[in-house]
Design an enzyme around this catalytic site. Sequence first.
Site, short mmCIF file in Angstrom:
data_model
loop_
_atom_site.label_atom_id
_atom_site.label_comp_id
_atom_site.label_asym_id
_atom_site.label_seq_id
_atom_site.Cartn_x
_atom_site.Cartn_y
_atom_site.Cartn_z
N GLY A 164 0.84 -1.20 0.00
CA GLY A 164 0.00 0.00 0.00
C GLY A 164 0.86 1.24 0.00
O GLY A 164 2.02 1.20 0.43
N GLN B 268 2.99 9.93 1.46
CA GLN B 268 4.27 9.22 1.47
C GLN B 268 5.13 9.56 0.27
O GLN B 268 6.32 9.28 0.26
CB GLN B 268 4.03 7.70 1.50
CG GLN B 268 3.46 7.19 2.81
CD GLN B 268 3.28 5.70 2.77
OE1 GLN B 268 2.27 5.20 2.27
NE2 GLN B 268 4.25 4.96 3.29
N CYS C 137 5.80 -0.52 7.08
CA CYS C 137 5.39 0.67 6.32
C CYS C 137 6.58 1.12 5.48
O CYS C 137 7.71 1.12 5.95
CB CYS C 137 4.98 1.78 7.30
SG CYS C 137 4.54 3.32 6.48
N LEU C 138 6.32 1.47 4.22
CA LEU C 138 7.42 1.90 3.33
C LEU C 138 8.11 3.16 3.86
O LEU C 138 9.26 3.42 3.52
CB LEU C 138 6.90 2.14 1.91
CG LEU C 138 6.48 0.88 1.13
CD1 LEU C 138 5.88 1.26 -0.21
CD2 LEU C 138 7.64 -0.08 0.95
N HIS D 118 -4.52 1.00 7.46
CA HIS D 118 -3.17 1.58 7.56
C HIS D 118 -3.03 2.77 6.60
O HIS D 118 -2.56 3.84 6.99
CB HIS D 118 -2.13 0.49 7.25
CG HIS D 118 -0.72 0.98 7.23
ND1 HIS D 118 0.21 0.62 8.19
CD2 HIS D 118 -0.06 1.82 6.39
CE1 HIS D 118 1.36 1.22 7.93
NE2 HIS D 118 1.24 1.94 6.83
N GLU D 119 -3.47 2.58 5.34
CA GLU D 119 -3.33 3.66 4.34
C GLU D 119 -4.25 4.84 4.67
O GLU D 119 -3.88 5.99 4.50
CB GLU D 119 -3.59 3.13 2.93
CG GLU D 119 -2.65 2.02 2.47
CD GLU D 119 -1.18 2.28 2.75
OE1 GLU D 119 -0.73 3.45 2.66
OE2 GLU D 119 -0.46 1.31 3.07
N HIS E 151 -2.68 7.16 7.03
CA HIS E 151 -1.72 8.09 6.43
C HIS E 151 -2.39 9.40 6.01
O HIS E 151 -1.78 10.45 6.03
CB HIS E 151 -1.05 7.47 5.20
CG HIS E 151 0.14 6.62 5.51
ND1 HIS E 151 1.29 7.12 6.07
CD2 HIS E 151 0.38 5.30 5.31
CE1 HIS E 151 2.18 6.14 6.22
NE2 HIS E 151 1.64 5.02 5.76
CO CO Z 1 2.53 3.10 5.67
#
Ligand code: CO
Length: 442
Positions: free
Chosen positions: A45, A50, A97-98, A139-140, A143
Amino acid sequence: MILKIRKTDDPILRQPAEEVVDFGHEFQFLVDNMVDTMRKNNGVGLAAPQVGIAKKIFVCEFTGDPDSDLKEFPLTVIANPEIVEYSKEKRRMVEGCLSFPGMEILVSRPEKIIIKGQDRYGKPIEIKACDLYGRVLQHENDHLHSTLLIDHIEESKVLFIGTGTLGEKSLELLAKDAQYKICTVITGEPKKIIKRGKKRQENPIIMIAKKYNLPIIETNNIKDSALIEKIKKLKPDIGIMADFGQIVPEELLNIPTHGVINIHPSLLPKYRGPSPVQQVILDGEKLTGVTLILTSAKMDAGDIISQVEVEISSGETCAILKEYLGETGASLLLNSIPYYLAGDLKPIKQDESKATYTKIFKSEDGQVDNSTPAKVVERKIRALNPWPRVYTIVDRKRILLLAAHFEEDGALSIDRVKPEGKAEMSYQDWARGYKKVLEFKK
Ligand code: CO
């Protein structure tokens, strides 16, 4: 086009995202780039903040993983999302998480959700999701509301039990990780107290505990009922034990909700007992490892949580190998605990028929003479370092053999010795001074 992923402290990650109103070319271009960037980074995701854009849009996708039973889900693009329903049932799972590479955190979230929003062209959509899909959507969505993975950290209360050097690195990593709060460190007297002047040198665990201001309980009687009552009041979630040297009673093992994990420096069920690192070197093994077990009443016989292999290089001493196993064990531990707590690492029974045992070495175990095979002498010099050390008797005096190596012709050359009452010296100096040679059976 692959976009740059903003990481950790980048302020854009904390900036509230704005509604998407224009679904035109520029937006379509952004969505395509976000999908490419997520795939390129093997993510499941990616949200617009991000990649540095404070807009309410995220993408997600999971094409499956043969090594896990996580369910796949299709490429999903949602603009202006809103979660309209959450299930009461929650589930704990490990998340990454990226924007926080390498971080794996145990997060509790509602198991099922309903999310509403718009697709990439602005058309209304509604998705019911559970399992991994439901989790990634949450999660997304976080963000877009400037909530990050680190905001979900739930501290686990850890009871640490250890005395020797093996647990040093594990205690330090646990102390530094925001996911864990060490409620107490139980430690005993080190087996051998090294005296420096008149001051007793503290054991390595006490030194780390003091460095991180952790509460310490020093005891040579782990069965003490007052101590057990004190630990009960702390209500630890999990216990971690390494190199403790005392038999921990079941009453104490049962206190932490998730039991006590023991870090054992061998490939269990092989080399149970107090001296696995020495014994693998004596046996000339090429491979050893670290095993995490759920501590049970029977020594080193508990169910295996995880295990990692370590190669033994020739010339390695017990002290060096133990230090390396301690570091390997620490990373195995930190990688395993979140999955263990989430219930994703199921402990597996040891094969009792393959169990082998080690004993505590005594000073006499270090004695060699000219009938001892050279191969054994060389292994003993490495295995019995730093204790009890290897010695031979010359003219009724002990001479410690500190280092040796094999010549190309297979003969053993002693490098360093320490005659009784004298300082350490090279073998050549000793041989010259004493007009003697040390020889061992080829
Ligand atoms: Co993340």
